[in-house]
Each structure stands twice: as C-alpha cells, then as structure tokens.
Design an enzyme around this catalytic site. Structure first.
Site, short mmCIF file in Angstrom:
data_model
loop_
_atom_site.label_atom_id
_atom_site.label_comp_id
_atom_site.label_asym_id
_atom_site.label_seq_id
_atom_site.Cartn_x
_atom_site.Cartn_y
_atom_site.Cartn_z
N LYS A 182 54.89 -71.25 -83.52
CA LYS A 182 56.19 -70.60 -83.42
C LYS A 182 57.05 -71.85 -82.90
O LYS A 182 56.74 -72.25 -81.69
CB LYS A 182 56.20 -69.60 -82.95
CG LYS A 182 55.63 -68.35 -83.59
CD LYS A 182 55.72 -67.00 -83.01
CE LYS A 182 55.00 -65.73 -83.52
NZ LYS A 182 55.35 -65.30 -84.85
N HIS A 241 46.85 -65.19 -78.60
CA HIS A 241 48.49 -65.36 -78.23
C HIS A 241 48.98 -65.47 -76.84
O HIS A 241 49.87 -66.36 -76.51
CB HIS A 241 49.27 -64.61 -79.36
CG HIS A 241 48.47 -64.46 -80.95
ND1 HIS A 241 47.99 -65.51 -81.42
CD2 HIS A 241 48.63 -63.54 -81.60
CE1 HIS A 241 47.58 -65.44 -82.51
NE2 HIS A 241 48.00 -64.05 -82.83
C1 BG6 Z 1 47.98 -61.53 -85.50
C2 BG6 Z 1 47.47 -60.29 -85.09
O1 BG6 Z 1 47.13 -62.50 -85.03
O2 BG6 Z 1 49.37 -61.70 -84.86
C3 BG6 Z 1 48.15 -59.06 -85.57
O3 BG6 Z 1 46.13 -60.27 -85.71
C4 BG6 Z 1 49.79 -59.19 -84.98
O4 BG6 Z 1 47.77 -57.81 -85.22
C5 BG6 Z 1 50.28 -60.70 -85.49
O5 BG6 Z 1 50.36 -58.35 -85.70
C6 BG6 Z 1 51.51 -61.04 -84.61
O6 BG6 Z 1 52.06 -62.20 -84.98
P1 BG6 Z 1 53.83 -62.22 -85.65
O7 BG6 Z 1 53.54 -63.70 -85.60
O8 BG6 Z 1 53.81 -61.41 -86.87
O9 BG6 Z 1 54.39 -61.76 -84.50
#
Ligand code: BG6
Length: 486
Positions: A182, A241
């Site tokens: 990101k 993350h």
């Molecule tokens: C993914 C998870 O890795 O990341 C999901 O498995 C989550 O559960 C998602 O919703 C969130 O990422 P973003 O980029 O959609 O905010």
C-alpha cells in the site's frame, strides 16, 4: 519506471477465485496500460472451472466492463495476452500440460507462478511443478509468489518452508503481504527516513505510545468457513499486516533500500518484541466476536474464532523499551479505517495547564486508508487577550489532485517481474511474526471462556479499553482532533 520489457509468463493458479479476478488481473491490466509488460508477456489462468481460452477471455472482458473499464483498444490488447488451462492441481497430467504450454508459447525462460489458491495446496502445487521440471532455472528465472498465510503457526510455517526449500531457492520465493504494497505503508519509510525532523524524537524519550488500527465495516462474507477454521483476527491480520506496519515504524534506518538491508532491520524489530506475559493475557490481548458471527453460514457452532483483536506489545530494544505498541483490528466495526497514531509525551512542565481544559500531548496521525494523510496535532494560543491554548492540526494530504494512487498489487506484481524482493517477506520475518502471536493463540486455545461480543457497527468491545490499564490513554478512531467534528 518501465521494467524494460522483461519477457515472461504470469501463471496464476486459482485464476477464477476472488483474489485473482478482483485484484491480480486488474493490477496486471494497469501494468499493461502503463507499459510495464513486455509485448510478448502472456498471462495464463489455471483453475478447475473448464474455460477454454476464448470463454476465459470473454469472462474477464465481462468482469472488467462490469467494473467500469472502457471497452477500447487497451482492453482488447490486454485480453489478447490471456490464456487458460483447466485441470486439477492434484494431478500430474495438469503439470505436464502446463509444461507443454510453457514450451509451446516460447516463454521457457522466465515464468512467474502465483499461488492464489488455498494454503493447503501450496506444497502439492510446488511438488507438481517440480516433478514436471517447471521450477528449474536453466536459462532465465522461475519465481513463485505465495499468498499469506504462510503456515497457521510457527511449526506449520517451518514445515511449509521445509517442503518449499526442497524445490526452490529462497531467491525464487516471493511471500506476499499486500499491506506492505500500500502506498501509505511504503510512505512510512519515506516519512521516517527522508525527513530528519522526526528522527530525534522517534524513540522512548519522546514517544508515549503508538496505536496501529485496521478497522473494517465488512464481516467475513463468503469466506466464513475458511476464516473460522484458519483465520481469526490474530492470524488473518495481526501476524502479517499489522506486525509489518509495526516493524516499519520501529525499525532502525536500513543501510540501503536493498531487499536484504530492509528485511534485516525488520527482522531485528520482530525479534525484539517481548513475549506476551501469559499470566496477564486478558489485559494484553483482547479477543471478541461481532454479534451475529455465530450465525454466519460456515461458522462452527460455539466457535471461539475472534473477529476483533487488540494486542499490547513492547519492543525491548534501546530505542523502544517501555513504549507500548497497541495493535487492533476488527470486522463489522463502525468505520473502514487504517491508521497509525503516535502519541508524544507531555512537556515536562505544564505552563498553560491552568488556562486550558485538560492536557494535549502532540499526536502524529498517519492515515493508511481510506485517506492517505499525515497530520500533526500541536497546541497553539487561542486568539484573544487571554493566554489560553487549544489543539490545532498541521495537515497534509499525501496525494495531489489528479494523482492516481497505485494499488498495492500493482506495485507488488511489478516487483516480482523486476526481481525486487524488498517488499516481500523473508522466511525469518515470518517465523519471528509467528513467534509473537503463537503464545497468545495458545493461551486463548486453553481458555474456555468464549470471546467477548461487540455490536456490529461499534468500535469493538468496551472491554478493549482494559488494554490501557490504569493510564488515561484511549483509542484514536479517526484522524480528526477532539472537537473537530465527527
Ligand atoms: C486480508 C485479510 O489479508 O486483508 C482480510 O485476509 C482483510 O480478512 C484484508 O479483509 C484487508 O486488506 P484491505 O487491503 O482490503 O484493507
């Protein structure tokens, strides 16, 4: 930033799945439009659904047009790159067919295999590719992109690594964490290491605590069964993350932006995280479920899988000892928002305290999504004859009007083509991250108490405040100042 036209084939396993159609193909389309794909690059979708090349092309065209892509020559030329191979990833005959496709399409030199499939297929696919001789780098390269989760705990990550390294060198493995791709997360590096102004303050002497939030309004739609068995907020979001964000915030300056230099520093941070004290588990790690989770189709009766987690961590090194890092994430929360909030310590003498309601520490707020913004809250004098203060905001939106934000997958898919592994996770990083969350998961597994409940559309369970103990700290939910509205 052209990639100089590296010829290769992008082979996507699980091409009809949600990740491939919603993220990977659109990202490749953008790269195509920006001229980052060499003229002869082919994109092969693999899956069980019996598409032919033409029906697959028609399907992707429809998906794109339905999502608002113009039906023009750019789309036509992208569609021309697509091909499809149907079959079972469990059968040798599929890999033989894939080998023939690679040979017949003249892309024997460079091939990227993207595993957008269930994690329990990672080993099987790798072994299938290896048995068909598809992983050998005789001339050119073979790269394998692996989605998270890399294992479901430390031991399974070790087992997976063991199976992969029988057939692949570490340089061939790209463990993807899309969050790191990101724009705003990459901007953490720029903010910290291109601006001298923050560095003298970026330590335990001046920072009181750090909050990292990833809040979602959606539930587990369509993937409840997977989430309930293998996910949970701790595994799904924190282990990957949010610990990556913590590592980027807390790491020492790397000697360069080269992959190993960056990853060396991130690993040091992850290894410095103090193991969570299991005797204090309920005040350091909160787990909760949104009301109605148990009724989602695919969720096991009486499931303890958490859809919300708040976790307090300490990074026990010279820079950070004693500074709590609060991480939290949840589904079905009030707003979709990811942000970092850094709270600075208060000035040693409160000269203006008597004339001001409450004290106002400085905050640095970094919006990750939906806004990509940096805000600094400082105290200033309220105009007038009295010496009274209030908080004002120095606000910077990171992008300028008209600038297009790159999607995380665009950056990461291009990096694979270019062989840049700096934004991909090294095995020791993954291991260190599992070492942080494993004991908590164990502690929870041994706890018969069900997770707390929180109403959908709230900011999570009230009890999550317990994580701040006796302090006056509280969660920052938005980038706005108190009293700034909303
Ligand atoms: C993914 C998870 O890795 O990341 C999901 O498995 C989550 O559960 C998602 O919703 C969130 O990422 P973003 O980029 O959609 O905010």
């Amino acid at each position: 930033m052209s990639c100089g036209g590296v010829s290769h084939a992008y082979v996507i396993f699980g091409a009809t799945g949600n990740l491939a159609t919603a993220k990977l193909l659109p990202a490749l389309f953008q790269l195509h439009g920006m001229g980052h794909l060499a003229a002869d690059v082919e994109i092969l979708g693999c899956g069980r659904t019996p598409f032919t090349r033409d029906s697959w092309r028609a399907e992707v065209r429809k998906l794109f047009v339905d999502s608002g892509v113009a039906e023009d020559t750019l789309l036509d030329s992208f569609i021309q790159r697509l091909d499809y191979l149907s079959g079972s990833l469990k059968e040798a005959v599929f890999y033989e067919a894939l080998h023939s496709w690679v040979r017949d399409n003249g892309c024997e030199n460079n091939v990227i295999f993207y595993l957008s499939v269930s994690p329990d297929l990672y080993v099987e696919v790798t072994e299938g590719l290896a048995a068909a001789g598809l992983l050998q780098e005789e001339s050119g390269w073979r790269r394998m992109v692996i989605e998270k989760p890399f294992g479901h705990d430390l031991q399974s990550a070790r087992d997976l690594q063991h199976s992969l390294e029988a057939h692949l060198k570490e340089e061939q493995i790209y463990r993807i964490d899309h969050y790191v791709g990101k724009e705003a997360v990459q901007n953490l590096l720029v903010l910290r290491f291109a601006n001298l102004i923050l560095e003298p303050l970026w330590n335990r002497h001046y920072i009181d605590h750090v909050q990292i939030t990833h809040a979602e309004t959606v539930g587990v739609d369509g993937r409840a069964s997977y989430y309930d068995n293998s996910g949970g907020a701790m595994r799904d979001m924190i282990q990957s993350h949010l610990l990556q964000v913590l590592a980027l915030l807390a790491m020492e300056p790397p000697v360069s932006l080269e992959a190993e230099a960056l990853r060396d520093e991130k690993v040091k941070v992850l290894k410095s995280i103090r193991p969570v004290d299991l005797s204090q588990l309920s005040s350091q790690a909160i787990r909760a479920q949104y009301a109605g989770y148990q009724q989602e189709k695919g969720v096991a009766a009486g499931s303890h899988t958490e859809t919300y987690t708040a976790l307090k961590l300490y990074v026990d090194n010279w820079r950070w000892r004693g500074v709590p890092f609060y991480l939290r994430t949840g589904k079905c929360l009030k707003e979709r928002r990811s942000m970092v909030a850094v709270c600075f310590k208060e000035a040693p003498v409160q000269l203006f305290q008597e004339r001001t309601a409450g004290t106002h520490p400085n905050w640095l707020l970094i919006g990750i999504q939906p806004e990509d913004a940096v805000r600094l809250e400082i105290s200033a004098k309220i105009p007038g004859l009295e010496m009274r203060t209030r908080q004002i905001v120095m606000d910077a939106s990171v992008g300028s009007p008209g600038e297009r934000k790159a999607e995380a997958y665009e950056e990461l898919l291009l990096d694979v083509i270019q062989g840049d592994r700096s934004l991909f996770l090294r095995y020791d990083e993954v291991k260190a991250a599992w070492s942080v969350v494993d004991p908590v998961m164990q502690g929870w597994a041994n706890d018969e108490q069900p997770p707390l409940q929180y109403p959908q559309g709230s900011w999570g369970p009230k009890a999550a405040e317990k994580i701040f103990g006796e302090t006056a700290r509280e969660w920052r939910h938005t980038l706005r100042c108190n009293g700034e509205g909303g």
